[in-house]
Design an enzyme around this catalytic site. Structure first.
Site, PDB file in Angstrom:
ATOM      1  N   PRO A 121       8.993 -13.050 -33.249  1.00  0.00           N
ATOM      2  CA  PRO A 121       9.344 -14.418 -32.829  1.00  0.00           C
ATOM      3  C   PRO A 121      10.040 -14.426 -31.470  1.00  0.00           C
ATOM      4  O   PRO A 121      10.983 -13.672 -31.242  1.00  0.00           O
ATOM      5  CB  PRO A 121      10.305 -14.890 -33.927  1.00  0.00           C
ATOM      6  CG  PRO A 121      10.114 -13.958 -35.073  1.00  0.00           C
ATOM      7  CD  PRO A 121       9.652 -12.663 -34.492  1.00  0.00           C
ATOM      8  N   GLU A 122       9.542 -15.257 -30.565  1.00  0.00           N
ATOM      9  CA  GLU A 122      10.188 -15.460 -29.272  1.00  0.00           C
ATOM     10  C   GLU A 122      10.928 -16.795 -29.328  1.00  0.00           C
ATOM     11  O   GLU A 122      11.082 -17.375 -30.406  1.00  0.00           O
ATOM     12  CB  GLU A 122       9.135 -15.430 -28.149  1.00  0.00           C
ATOM     13  CG  GLU A 122       8.362 -14.106 -28.105  1.00  0.00           C
ATOM     14  CD  GLU A 122       7.364 -14.030 -26.956  1.00  0.00           C
ATOM     15  OE1 GLU A 122       7.622 -14.616 -25.893  1.00  0.00           O
ATOM     16  OE2 GLU A 122       6.320 -13.375 -27.112  1.00  0.00           O
ATOM     17  N   ARG A 139       4.328  -2.761 -21.960  1.00  0.00           N
ATOM     18  CA  ARG A 139       3.743  -3.724 -22.893  1.00  0.00           C
ATOM     19  C   ARG A 139       2.320  -4.073 -22.477  1.00  0.00           C
ATOM     20  O   ARG A 139       2.009  -4.153 -21.286  1.00  0.00           O
ATOM     21  CB  ARG A 139       4.576  -5.026 -22.899  1.00  0.00           C
ATOM     22  CG  ARG A 139       6.072  -4.835 -23.091  1.00  0.00           C
ATOM     23  CD  ARG A 139       6.424  -4.287 -24.460  1.00  0.00           C
ATOM     24  NE  ARG A 139       5.959  -5.161 -25.537  1.00  0.00           N
ATOM     25  CZ  ARG A 139       6.634  -6.212 -25.998  1.00  0.00           C
ATOM     26  NH1 ARG A 139       7.805  -6.518 -25.499  1.00  0.00           N
ATOM     27  NH2 ARG A 139       6.138  -6.944 -26.974  1.00  0.00           N
ATOM     28  N   LYS A 183      16.609 -15.060 -28.702  1.00  0.00           N
ATOM     29  CA  LYS A 183      15.698 -15.001 -29.849  1.00  0.00           C
ATOM     30  C   LYS A 183      16.478 -14.816 -31.152  1.00  0.00           C
ATOM     31  O   LYS A 183      15.915 -14.401 -32.165  1.00  0.00           O
ATOM     32  CB  LYS A 183      14.728 -13.831 -29.664  1.00  0.00           C
ATOM     33  CG  LYS A 183      13.854 -13.975 -28.420  1.00  0.00           C
ATOM     34  CD  LYS A 183      12.863 -12.835 -28.309  1.00  0.00           C
ATOM     35  CE  LYS A 183      13.061 -12.058 -27.048  1.00  0.00           C
ATOM     36  NZ  LYS A 183      12.067 -11.012 -26.819  1.00  0.00           N
TER      37      LYS A 183
END
Ligand SMILES: [Zn+2]
Length: 274
Positions: A2-3, A263, A58
């Site tokens: 979750p961001e 990433r 977050k």
């Protein structure tokens, strides 16, 4: 994981479900999901009322008055409504039962061994190691184009800086790729090479994309669901993330996937020239 948008939605959902209710019992599966002893987790929350919920980067904050829950849901972490009390287990790592008229409300915070559900005194929340180093929230007054220009005055690549929670709080891999695409900025660009117009575009896209993602209740890419068990809808708006090999929605060029800042990173080589 979750961001900012997903954390915002879950935080609001938890308040919609449990706001104003008091805790009948609370337990954790194993000691490493919280910063207090498992027995203490139970007695410190029991009979406290959930007065409010919030978000810092977050991280979800749960205001129980004398104690604040600091919850970090990471990979596949969710808040689930359970039909009845059950002891925490490997999946439902923290379980809270709330009172209320009619049916009991039981919320499970899942897979917290990857994240945590810490308890803090209200005036000590800022001492939490991750919260202490958070940069400005994208929706705060401090997050100006001037601030961002200053934060970008470094040789690091722009994607790495946007992922750095001390630069701006709440962005993760999905939304950084979307923001940089919207701004027409290649993720490997040195941050200090962006001109003022580009910095302004990154700033505006950050707020715009996060706001729309919250409206659409987040992005369900693999496992994210809100506390009502529903998926988000923003995945249908993604322009580059997870679209490697597909044509750019703006120009038709093939989206490529690179590794930036460790990433998987999605770029349109034409819309985001180097
Ligand atoms: Zn393109």
């Amino acid at each position: 994981m979750p961001e900012l948008p997903e954390t915002t939605v879950i935080s609001q959902d938890v308040y919609a479900l449990a706001g104003g209710r008091s805790v009948l019992r609370a337990a954790v599966f194993r000691p490493d999901v919280t910063n207090v002893a498992p027995e203490e987790f139970g007695w410190r929350l029991t009979s406290r009322t959930l007065r409010g919920t919030g978000r810092l980067g977050k991280i979800i904050t749960l205001d129980f008055g004398d104690v604040v829950g600091v919850v970090h849901l990471v990979i596949s972490g969710r808040v689930l409504r359970l039909p009845a009390w059950r002891e925490p287990d490997r999946m439902n790592t923290a379980v809270l039962e709330f009172d209320g008229d009619g049916e009991p409300l039981v919320l499970a915070f899942t897979r917290l061994w990857l994240g945590y559900f810490d308890l803090y005194e209200p005036d000590a929340v800022g001492d939490h190691p991750l919260i202490a180093r958070l940069g400005p929230d994208p929706f705060s007054e401090e997050f100006t184009t001037g601030y961002l220009a200053q934060a970008f005055g470094r040789k690091a690549n722009v994607k790495g800086l946007l992922l750095d929670q001390s630069v701006v709080a709440g962005l993760g891999n999905i939304y950084v790729d979307e923001v940089l695409f919207a701004a027409g900025v290649h993720p490997t660009r040195r941050a200090d090479s962006l001109n003022p117009g580009e910095v302004e575009k990154v700033h505006a896209a950050t707020r715009d994309i996060l706001r729309r993602a919250i409206e659409l209740r987040g992005t369900t890419f693999d496992s994210y669901h809100d506390a009502f068990g529903e998926t988000g809808k923003y995945q249908h708006q993604l322009r580059v993330f997870a679209r490697a090999g597909q044509p750019c929605l703006s120009c038709g060029t093939r989206i490529v996937k690179l590794k930036v800042a460790g990433r998987g990173t999605h770029v349109c080589p034409a819309c985001q020239p180097l």
